[in-house]
Enzyme design. Sequence first.
Site, short mmCIF file in Angstrom:
data_model
loop_
_atom_site.label_atom_id
_atom_site.label_comp_id
_atom_site.label_asym_id
_atom_site.label_seq_id
_atom_site.Cartn_x
_atom_site.Cartn_y
_atom_site.Cartn_z
N MET A 227 -18.07 6.35 -16.05
CA MET A 227 -19.36 5.75 -15.70
C MET A 227 -20.18 6.70 -14.82
O MET A 227 -21.41 6.79 -14.96
CB MET A 227 -19.12 4.42 -14.98
CG MET A 227 -20.37 3.62 -14.74
SD MET A 227 -21.28 3.27 -16.25
CE MET A 227 -20.65 1.67 -16.70
N GLN B 60 -0.13 -1.42 16.64
CA GLN B 60 -0.69 -2.08 15.45
C GLN B 60 -1.66 -3.21 15.80
O GLN B 60 -1.70 -4.24 15.12
CB GLN B 60 0.43 -2.58 14.53
CG GLN B 60 1.22 -1.40 13.95
CD GLN B 60 2.10 -1.76 12.77
OE1 GLN B 60 2.64 -2.86 12.70
NE2 GLN B 60 2.27 -0.81 11.85
N GLU C 190 -1.21 -3.66 0.65
CA GLU C 190 -1.90 -4.92 0.97
C GLU C 190 -3.15 -5.12 0.13
O GLU C 190 -3.55 -6.27 -0.14
CB GLU C 190 -2.24 -4.99 2.46
CG GLU C 190 -1.02 -5.17 3.37
CD GLU C 190 -0.33 -3.86 3.74
OE1 GLU C 190 -0.70 -2.81 3.17
OE2 GLU C 190 0.58 -3.90 4.59
N LYS D 35 1.68 -13.18 17.33
CA LYS D 35 3.12 -13.37 17.13
C LYS D 35 3.68 -14.46 18.06
O LYS D 35 4.56 -15.23 17.65
CB LYS D 35 3.84 -12.04 17.37
CG LYS D 35 5.23 -12.01 16.78
CD LYS D 35 5.82 -10.60 16.80
CE LYS D 35 7.21 -10.61 16.20
NZ LYS D 35 7.83 -9.28 16.24
C1 LIG Z 1 -20.13 -1.06 -13.37
C2 LIG Z 1 -20.72 -2.44 -13.29
C3 LIG Z 1 -21.75 -2.79 -14.14
C4 LIG Z 1 -22.25 -4.10 -14.16
N1 LIG Z 1 -23.17 -4.44 -15.09
C5 LIG Z 1 -23.48 -5.75 -15.26
C6 LIG Z 1 -24.28 -6.18 -16.36
O1 LIG Z 1 -24.69 -5.41 -17.21
N2 LIG Z 1 -24.51 -7.51 -16.48
C7 LIG Z 1 -24.02 -8.42 -15.57
O2 LIG Z 1 -24.22 -9.62 -15.77
N3 LIG Z 1 -23.32 -8.03 -14.51
C8 LIG Z 1 -23.02 -6.73 -14.34
N4 LIG Z 1 -22.22 -6.36 -13.28
C9 LIG Z 1 -21.82 -7.37 -12.32
C10 LIG Z 1 -22.89 -7.60 -11.26
O3 LIG Z 1 -22.80 -6.57 -10.31
C11 LIG Z 1 -22.70 -8.99 -10.57
O4 LIG Z 1 -21.40 -9.10 -10.09
C12 LIG Z 1 -22.94 -10.14 -11.50
O5 LIG Z 1 -24.07 -9.95 -12.31
C13 LIG Z 1 -23.13 -11.42 -10.68
O6 LIG Z 1 -22.88 -12.52 -11.49
P1 LIG Z 1 -23.49 -13.96 -11.16
O7 LIG Z 1 -24.95 -13.89 -10.96
O8 LIG Z 1 -22.95 -14.85 -12.21
O9 LIG Z 1 -22.96 -14.31 -9.73
P2 LIG Z 1 -21.60 -14.62 -8.99
O10 LIG Z 1 -21.31 -13.46 -8.11
O11 LIG Z 1 -20.52 -15.10 -9.87
O12 LIG Z 1 -22.14 -15.77 -8.06
C14 LIG Z 1 -22.12 -17.11 -8.46
C15 LIG Z 1 -23.38 -17.86 -8.03
O13 LIG Z 1 -23.13 -19.23 -8.31
C16 LIG Z 1 -23.16 -20.01 -7.13
N5 LIG Z 1 -22.09 -20.99 -7.19
C17 LIG Z 1 -20.78 -20.84 -6.89
N6 LIG Z 1 -20.11 -21.98 -7.09
C18 LIG Z 1 -21.02 -22.88 -7.55
C19 LIG Z 1 -20.94 -24.24 -7.95
N7 LIG Z 1 -19.79 -24.93 -7.94
N8 LIG Z 1 -22.07 -24.85 -8.36
C20 LIG Z 1 -23.28 -24.20 -8.36
N9 LIG Z 1 -23.39 -22.90 -8.00
C21 LIG Z 1 -22.28 -22.25 -7.60
C22 LIG Z 1 -22.99 -19.03 -5.98
O14 LIG Z 1 -23.60 -19.53 -4.81
C23 LIG Z 1 -23.66 -17.78 -6.53
O15 LIG Z 1 -25.05 -17.79 -6.31
C24 LIG Z 1 -21.74 -5.04 -13.23
C25 LIG Z 1 -20.75 -4.68 -12.34
C26 LIG Z 1 -20.22 -3.41 -12.38
C27 LIG Z 1 -19.11 -3.07 -11.44
C1 LIG Z 2 -13.18 2.22 -5.11
C2 LIG Z 2 -14.33 2.78 -5.88
N1 LIG Z 2 -14.72 4.05 -5.71
C3 LIG Z 2 -15.74 4.58 -6.42
C4 LIG Z 2 -16.42 3.81 -7.31
C5 LIG Z 2 -17.59 4.39 -8.13
N2 LIG Z 2 -17.25 4.40 -9.57
C6 LIG Z 2 -17.70 3.44 -10.42
S1 LIG Z 2 -17.13 3.65 -11.98
C7 LIG Z 2 -16.31 5.07 -11.55
C8 LIG Z 2 -15.50 5.84 -12.56
C9 LIG Z 2 -14.38 5.05 -13.14
O1 LIG Z 2 -13.60 5.89 -13.95
P1 LIG Z 2 -12.48 5.27 -14.88
O2 LIG Z 2 -11.65 4.30 -14.14
O3 LIG Z 2 -11.73 6.39 -15.51
O4 LIG Z 2 -13.29 4.43 -15.94
P2 LIG Z 2 -14.36 4.89 -17.06
O5 LIG Z 2 -15.72 4.76 -16.45
O6 LIG Z 2 -14.05 6.29 -17.46
O7 LIG Z 2 -14.14 3.91 -18.16
C10 LIG Z 2 -16.50 5.36 -10.19
C11 LIG Z 2 -15.94 6.54 -9.50
C12 LIG Z 2 -16.00 2.47 -7.44
N3 LIG Z 2 -16.63 1.61 -8.26
N4 LIG Z 2 -14.94 1.98 -6.75
#
Ligand SMILES: Cc1cc2nc3c(=O)[nH]c(=O)nc-3n(C[C@H](O)[C@H](O)[C@H](O)COP(=O)(O)OP(=O)(O)OC[C@H]3O[C@@H](n4cnc5c(N)ncnc54)[C@H](O)[C@@H]3O)c2cc1C
Ligand SMILES: Cc1ncc(C[n+]2csc(CCOP(=O)(O)OP(=O)(O)O)c2C)c(N)n1
Length: 583
Positions: free
Chosen positions: A481, A115, A52, A164
């Site tokens: 990472m 369930q 799911e 259901k």
């Molecule tokens: C490993 C990892 C590393 C990351 N590193 C980075 C990084 O280096 N740089 C980075 O940018 N992000 C990074 N992120 C992502 C980060 O965590 C956030 O998800 C991201 O920065 C949020 O993007 P955003 O501000 O565009 O917001 P979103 O989450 O896309 O939110 C959208 C915003 O726009 C508003 N909105 C929605 N619809 C409308 C509309 N029609 N009109 C006006 N407003 C609207 C919402 O209310 C909200 O405030 C990383 C994520 C991971 C997993």
């Molecule tokens: C479900 C979940 N568990 C744990 C994490 C924490 N986490 C972030 S990146 C990462 C490692 C990812 O490894 P891989 O998919 O091999 O990618 P790489 O960073 O090596 O490119 C972990 C464990 C997460 N983001 N999501």
Amino acid sequence: MTKAMTGAKMVVQALIDQGVEVVFGYPGGAVLPIYDEIFQQNSITHVLVRHEQGAVHAAEGYARSTGKPGVALVTSGPGATNAVTGLTDALLDSIPLIVLTGQVPTFMIGSDAFQEADTVGITRPCTKHNWLVKETDKLAATLHEAFHVATSGRPGPVLIDIPKDVQFATGTYTKAQQVETHYNPQVKGDLDAITELAKAMETAKRPVFYTGGGVINSGPAASQLLRELVAATNFPITSTLMGLGCYPASGDNWLGMLGMHGLYEANMAMHDCDLMINIGARFDDRITGRLDAFSPKSVKAHIDIDASSINKVIHVDIPILGDVAHVLEDLLNVWKARGRKTNAEGLSKWWDQINEWRAVECLNYKQEGKIIKPQYALQRLEELTKKHDRYICTEVGQHQMWAAQYLGFEDPNRWMTSGGLGTMGYGFPASIGVQMAHPDALVINVAGEASWLMNMQELGTAMQYRLPVKQFILNNERLGMVRQWQQLLHGERYSSSWSESLPDFVKLAEAFGAKGIQCHDPDTLDDAIMEMITYDGPVLFDCLVEKHENCFPMIPSGKAHNEMLMGDASTEGAISGAGEALV
Ligand SMILES: Cc1cc2nc3c(=O)[nH]c(=O)nc-3n(C[C@H](O)[C@H](O)[C@H](O)COP(=O)(O)OP(=O)(O)OC[C@H]3O[C@@H](n4cnc5c(N)ncnc54)[C@H](O)[C@@H]3O)c2cc1C
Ligand SMILES: Cc1ncc(C[n+]2csc(CCOP(=O)(O)OP(=O)(O)O)c2C)c(N)n1
């Protein structure tokens, strides 16, 4: 005209009336009446996933790549709880989803029935809204309302829990047009505030557009208007991870992604700007870094459709509540009517400064020897696929950040990634959802081996529906990472960050009837990528890469934008000009 029908039939009828073409789901006792109705119609395709969580991520991929809501159908209890990660993911990334769950019959609710789970209780914090429908007569109206709530204002996931007996019972079907809604978020921005922003744009010496996922959420018109605004003003533009594609990566004013792994020039521009125009972004902590050091010299404007997003993290001087497309249209009109003015002299100096930052070439790396660097793999992937009708998904980790840095996005809705929740296991099922929506497109999931294994069972789904999704795994045999953070921030104590006992990915692909390709040599990489692209079916590409490569630039948690860690191959001299920047 109202019509009598069973609750189960109402579900299918409402989905058809809402224009739904694909439902991702997994059956069980509590949704069998709905599955029975699905069996007896031909309008909607049901995709049987293998878990799911996969159904919800597939629906997310479908939604993000089409701009339409995604739909998932799961059973009660474990079906619903398995959907929780996907719901939370969609909530954080503002993805419109309708998730339907079966529930035990109303007269058994609260009896610890087989369930039974308190699905509305469990999912209340991870949905935009949810409903438990106890009367068949109210079911159709609730379904229509659910579509409206999921797609209006700030989009998000909604859930309808359907016992259901409500599915079996007969009631009257309400059409969408008959449903009165009380949820009508404001889309037009306040003209006084828009005029204040236009005035600020006329005098700013160091402006920057900081754009985000809200531009994509707003639809294609928003991206078009944004391009017009950038071209007319000549202001630089950066974007968050979620906004990639809202402005073309090949555009002259593009600074690249900002934030923790953003480009040097984008982060420096954010730090030093005097006018920051936030368009549909939410000042996420990966962007702001240390709050008290965030862009200290700027006047800040924020265009956002969600009032709760404005002034939540960062105080702004010009708040504008409204939809991006509506506000940008008004902003352009007001700014043009006032004479299309900008501070030409200031802007020219600003671009000189930005070009100095660009000269640092922060994404430089060295591809030497016989081991493939992950950056090189992505640059070759970019070169060999960029002219295709291409959609990119990712898992979570270093590979995700390198994909954001080294792949170029010219249009919105082409980039599917888990930003807010950072859900490993998102990308593969998301790619299935994308391919269902775009059967003839090239759909690639850039993955790490660890993330990919989290939902690898969906290879069965890809095979069953003949979906030629390409799984491009950058295999560093590490939780890369995590390993990077341990190296840089935890004294090189590599606690549980190895990918132990990995499968043979080629044999794994073959076990499902898919194609497996392994490549470890930079000299044969292009041919191997071409083989992947041209193969007519799902491919698992095991790209063996340098195991200890780090992803730079990097702003460590809690540091300021001008305290970036840089890779060795960047031009070091230019960075010393950044004051506190660490190399
Ligand atoms: C490993 C990892 C590393 C990351 N590193 C980075 C990084 O280096 N740089 C980075 O940018 N992000 C990074 N992120 C992502 C980060 O965590 C956030 O998800 C991201 O920065 C949020 O993007 P955003 O501000 O565009 O917001 P979103 O989450 O896309 O939110 C959208 C915003 O726009 C508003 N909105 C929605 N619809 C409308 C509309 N029609 N009109 C006006 N407003 C609207 C919402 O209310 C909200 O405030 C990383 C994520 C991971 C997993
Ligand atoms: C479900 C979940 N568990 C744990 C994490 C924490 N986490 C972030 S990146 C990462 C490692 C990812 O490894 P891989 O998919 O091999 O990618 P790489 O960073 O090596 O490119 C972990 C464990 C997460 N983001 N999501």
